[in-house]
Scaffold this motif. Structure first.
Motif, PDB file in Angstrom:
ATOM      1  N   LEU A 106       0.927  -1.263   0.025  1.00 45.66           N
ATOM      2  CA  LEU A 106       0.164  -0.225  -0.012  1.00 45.66           C
ATOM      3  C   LEU A 106       0.931   1.353   0.025  1.00 45.66           C
ATOM      4  N   GLY A 107       2.215   1.088   0.114  1.00 46.67           N
ATOM      5  CA  GLY A 107       3.000   2.248   0.178  1.00 46.67           C
ATOM      6  C   GLY A 107       3.055   2.969   1.472  1.00 46.67           C
ATOM      7  N   LEU A 108       2.581   2.242   2.445  1.00 46.66           N
ATOM      8  CA  LEU A 108       2.547   2.458   3.997  1.00 46.66           C
ATOM      9  C   LEU A 108       3.628   1.949   4.861  1.00 46.66           C
ATOM     10  N   SER A 109       4.120   2.875   5.671  1.00 45.92           N
ATOM     11  CA  SER A 109       4.948   2.066   6.860  1.00 45.92           C
ATOM     12  C   SER A 109       3.800   1.885   8.045  1.00 45.92           C
ATOM     13  N   LEU A 110       4.453   1.280   8.945  1.00 42.62           N
ATOM     14  CA  LEU A 110       3.571   0.830   9.992  1.00 42.62           C
ATOM     15  C   LEU A 110       3.206   2.167  10.814  1.00 42.62           C
ATOM     16  N   VAL A 111       4.028   3.140  11.002  1.00 42.79           N
ATOM     17  CA  VAL A 111       3.927   4.273  11.702  1.00 42.79           C
ATOM     18  C   VAL A 111       2.865   5.276  11.101  1.00 42.79           C
ATOM     19  N   GLN A 112       3.101   5.238   9.604  1.00 38.73           N
ATOM     20  CA  GLN A 112       2.078   6.126   8.926  1.00 38.73           C
ATOM     21  C   GLN A 112       0.543   5.472   8.911  1.00 38.73           C
ATOM     22  N   TRP A 113       0.520   4.195   8.853  1.00 39.90           N
ATOM     23  CA  TRP A 113      -0.677   3.378   9.045  1.00 39.90           C
ATOM     24  C   TRP A 113      -1.445   3.739  10.616  1.00 39.90           C
ATOM     25  N   ASP A 114      -0.437   3.625  11.429  1.00 33.97           N
ATOM     26  CA  ASP A 114      -0.960   3.874  12.983  1.00 33.97           C
ATOM     27  C   ASP A 114      -1.441   5.356  13.053  1.00 33.97           C
ATOM     28  N   THR A 115      -0.644   6.435  12.253  1.00 30.70           N
ATOM     29  CA  THR A 115      -1.066   7.804  12.342  1.00 30.70           C
ATOM     30  C   THR A 115      -2.499   7.970  11.554  1.00 30.70           C
ATOM     31  N   LEU A 116      -2.941   7.212  10.400  1.00 27.20           N
ATOM     32  CA  LEU A 116      -4.182   7.367   9.901  1.00 27.20           C
ATOM     33  C   LEU A 116      -5.334   6.609  10.688  1.00 27.20           C
ATOM     34  N   ARG A 117      -4.854   5.451  11.138  1.00 27.33           N
ATOM     35  CA  ARG A 117      -5.948   4.799  12.058  1.00 27.33           C
ATOM     36  C   ARG A 117      -6.201   5.608  13.435  1.00 27.33           C
ATOM     37  N   HIS A 118      -5.064   6.363  14.156  1.00 26.71           N
ATOM     38  CA  HIS A 118      -5.366   7.293  15.197  1.00 26.71           C
ATOM     39  C   HIS A 118      -6.212   8.593  14.813  1.00 26.71           C
ATOM     40  N   LEU A 119      -5.960   8.974  13.680  1.00 28.36           N
ATOM     41  CA  LEU A 119      -6.675  10.302  13.056  1.00 28.36           C
ATOM     42  C   LEU A 119      -8.178   9.900  12.643  1.00 28.36           C
ATOM     43  N   HIS A 120      -8.519   8.594  12.325  1.00 30.16           N
ATOM     44  CA  HIS A 120      -9.629   8.274  12.222  1.00 30.16           C
ATOM     45  C   HIS A 120     -10.494   8.275  13.571  1.00 30.16           C
ATOM     46  N   ARG A 121      -9.809   7.747  14.312  1.00 27.36           N
ATOM     47  CA  ARG A 121     -10.460   7.525  15.890  1.00 27.36           C
ATOM     48  C   ARG A 121     -10.461   9.100  16.526  1.00 27.36           C
ATOM     49  N   LYS A 122      -9.547   9.584  16.256  1.00 22.68           N
ATOM     50  CA  LYS A 122      -9.565  11.011  16.802  1.00 22.68           C
ATOM     51  C   LYS A 122      -9.316  12.179  15.880  1.00 22.68           C
ATOM     52  N   PRO A 123     -10.304  12.692  15.209  1.00 18.62           N
ATOM     53  CA  PRO A 123     -10.276  13.774  14.017  1.00 18.62           C
ATOM     54  C   PRO A 123      -9.901  15.085  14.808  1.00 18.62           C
ATOM     55  N   ASP A 124      -8.894  15.872  13.919  1.00 15.96           N
ATOM     56  CA  ASP A 124      -8.598  17.002  14.656  1.00 15.96           C
ATOM     57  C   ASP A 124      -7.488  17.020  15.551  1.00 15.96           C
ATOM     58  N   ALA A 125      -6.767  15.677  15.697  1.00 13.76           N
ATOM     59  CA  ALA A 125      -5.847  15.427  16.659  1.00 13.76           C
ATOM     60  C   ALA A 125      -4.683  16.466  16.513  1.00 13.76           C
ATOM     61  N   SER A 126      -4.107  17.021  17.628  1.00  9.37           N
ATOM     62  CA  SER A 126      -2.992  17.822  17.633  1.00  9.37           C
ATOM     63  C   SER A 126      -1.720  17.019  17.270  1.00  9.37           C
ATOM     64  N   LEU A 127      -0.634  17.567  16.811  1.00  9.69           N
ATOM     65  CA  LEU A 127       0.615  17.025  16.707  1.00  9.69           C
ATOM     66  C   LEU A 127       1.198  16.187  17.742  1.00  9.69           C
ATOM     67  N   HIS A 128       1.020  16.921  18.940  1.00  6.84           N
ATOM     68  CA  HIS A 128       1.630  16.367  20.312  1.00  6.84           C
ATOM     69  C   HIS A 128       0.470  15.118  20.478  1.00  6.84           C
ATOM     70  N   ASP A 129      -0.544  15.120  20.278  1.00  7.85           N
ATOM     71  CA  ASP A 129      -1.438  13.982  20.637  1.00  7.85           C
ATOM     72  C   ASP A 129      -1.160  12.806  19.774  1.00  7.85           C
TER      73      ASP A 129
END
Length: 140
Positions: free
Chosen positions: A30-53
């Motif tokens: 998919l052209g994704l690293s694990l940390v990139q997918w993890d970021t997408l997953r967390h943004l799905h769960r927590k839209p508008d998350a801050s960089l620190h979050d």
């Protein structure tokens, strides 16, 4: 068999390492690293998350996550939008959501395969034991 805490801790770490390797292989097409997918997953769960979050949720420093977020925005996976004050919020793009869903399917397969030797009761027991050891999660 009697397990010592150090033996259990090592087994948890070995399982985590196995999952990371398998997930990295599954996400690569998919052209994704694990940390990139993890970021997408967390943004799905927590839209508008801050960089620190997001840094906390993905086990990174603010600085390393900031670099990752810029690269992901450049790829069109997330967008960075102004928040209150100097804060920057993050959101999934359509492409980011598409890859998140595809990555979730890949992750579900990896994880299901990993735990397939456990009965439903054993899986519930393991989950309960880990919840007890971990206690409340302040990032949720």
């Amino acid at each position: 068999m009697k397990y010592r805490p150090a033996d259990v801790a090592l087994a948890v770490k070995r399982l985590q390492h196995r999952h990371h390797r398998a997930l990295s292989r599954a996400l690569a097409p998919l052209g994704l690293s694990l940390v990139q997918w993890d970021t997408l997953r967390h943004l799905h769960r927590k839209p508008d998350a801050s960089l620190h979050d997001l840094a906390v949720l993905t086990f990174q420093t603010d600085q390393s996550f900031g670099s990752l977020a810029v690269r992901m925005a450049d790829r069109g996976l997330i967008e960075r939008v102004p928040g209150p004050g100097r804060a920057v919020r993050h959101r999934l793009t359509e492409e980011g959501e598409r890859l998140r869903m595809a990555g979730q399917e890949a992750a579900d397969t990896v994880i299901a395969t990993s735990f397939q030797s456990l009965t439903a009761g054993q899986l519930d027991q393991l989950g309960g034991l880990l919840d007890t050891v971990l206690g409340p999660d302040p990032t949720v």
